[in-house]
Write a protein that holds these residues in place. Sequence first.
Motif: not given
Length: 595
Positions: A531-559
């Motif tokens: 549930a928390f293994s990737t940023p997109a899956k963790a977003l779905e778990t912690t904010l209770h969202v589903s049905g979308g597609i998560g795309k990531t981009e780097d931010a400063d500080g390792g975020d």
Amino acid sequence: MTDFMTVLGNLTLAASLAVLLVLAVRVLLARLPKRYLTFLWLPVFFRAVCPVSFQSPFSLYRILNGVPGFHSTGGRMTFTLAGYQSARITAVLERIGSALSDGKGAAAVNAATVTEAGAEVILENILFGIWLGGVTVVLLYGLFSWLRLRRKTALAVKLEEGVYESDRIGSAFLLGFFRPRIYLPAGLASEERILVLTHEKTHKRRQDSRVKLLAWLVCVVHWFNPLLWLAFILLARDMEMACDEQVLEQLGTEEKKRYSTFLLKLSAPGAFLTGTPVAFGENSVKSRIKNILRYKKTRAGIAAAAVALVAGAAWFCLSNPASTLDEDIIGGADGPTSIFLAGKLSGGDDTASFVSGENLKLGGDEEKIYEVVKTFAEAAGNRDADTVWELLSPVLQHSDDLGIQVLEDGTKTMGVSSPFPADGPTISLSIGDGSADAEITYPSMTSDPLWWSWKDYITLEKNGDTYRVTAWKTKYYDDITSAAEFEEAYRMWQPDYLKPTDETADLDSSFASYLVQNDVAESYPSYYGEAFSTPAKALETTLHVSGGIGKTEDADGGDVWVNYEFPDGTIRVRMTQPGIDEGSRIWVPKEIPMG
């Protein structure tokens, strides 16, 4: 029962402060005739039974302004235990961590949460049972005392209208509420009979026996409060002295010595526990005699000053401080007034967010509306079905689609133990002419632990001088499937997984810290590993969202930023790994830009 015990606690606090003030005033005005001081006790017993009063800038309770948990709004004062919610959250999180670290899994976590909620209900029932038991014991004592006196006076001989004589009593007293009767001991000399009759008839004329019984009934409700019992004893003593003073005014102050000798001979020793709370007998002989011997007829100027001082002290006790609500509201030239009140309702530090228009102070109908919505929010958040029910219109109470279930025995229930409120609700109001719409957001938690959001949408309409809830819809945001729904769920409140739930704790008490601890302990690897293994899956778990597609981009500080694409739009959330130094790979939200 929870709401009743809360109201009782608020009443006993208000009455206790009033007692302390009256005790101080009595010391300052000790030389005044007791007929004036007697009236000081009436506001004390009023505060013990009435939860509402008028507001004034000159109020004893202004000393509570700024105390965490204290509110004064709409003529009502409330006091809640500041920090209770944070302590409750911390306790639940610790229970969750313990269950997971023992490898007991989600079932044990849910059981722990339900057990904790059940324990609270049991504690509330125990406190109510103790209170009810105390009331029963004191009432039975009063009933026994009354029956004992009735038995002693059953064969009393009538001397005149309302006056009886009995050879089974040792002192005179006034007995009865609706038709008080004077009872005299047999064998009194004619001179003594005149004195005692004058005294008891003065009591009867002053309605002392009725006032004393009502004050005793208030003490029964607050049997656990020693200050109110002290107030009752001193009220009775002041009444006796006030009666003595009026008798002396009728007989003449030259009769002081004869009247004092009469009291010493006739009055029974002891006070409340040697007699009965429902009869008005003689007590505190020594202090009464001292008061008689130093009594002087009051001059008109002193009497006027005494009345003014007592009236001022009574006003000071009776009035509530001005509203502690400092929120401003928006007044636009067109359309309804829009209000956004942010912050904890229980913290007294609410703020207003202005969009446009002229700032107006809460007052009139706006304050009435806010009071109804605030009461609704607190009651609904605590699943207090009885209080919510009272705020509903009669039509809504009989609606088939209602958030309250009425059982066959009349008991009302609403909601379940999880999720439960973990922070103060936020309220958004739109006020029109004679109506208002409110959106109430409840920041809540589940046993994972995860932040959760649910909302109540209510409509209020004016009915006479009050507002009632005429429409009510509840929505739970446990599965958000669109950008519009995400905006709706989090526009007034955003989950903060990195914020400590207990600012006073030595260790990190944030939701993220508990998630990290349980992940490092490998207490539930199948859950945390997925549930928390990737940023997109963790977003779905912690904010209770589903049905979308998560795309990531780097931010400063390792975020990283996650752009989560719904069919109707994209949300953007910054994710972080709070336990990377401890070996945990879980992700949690760090920033949720809105708008």
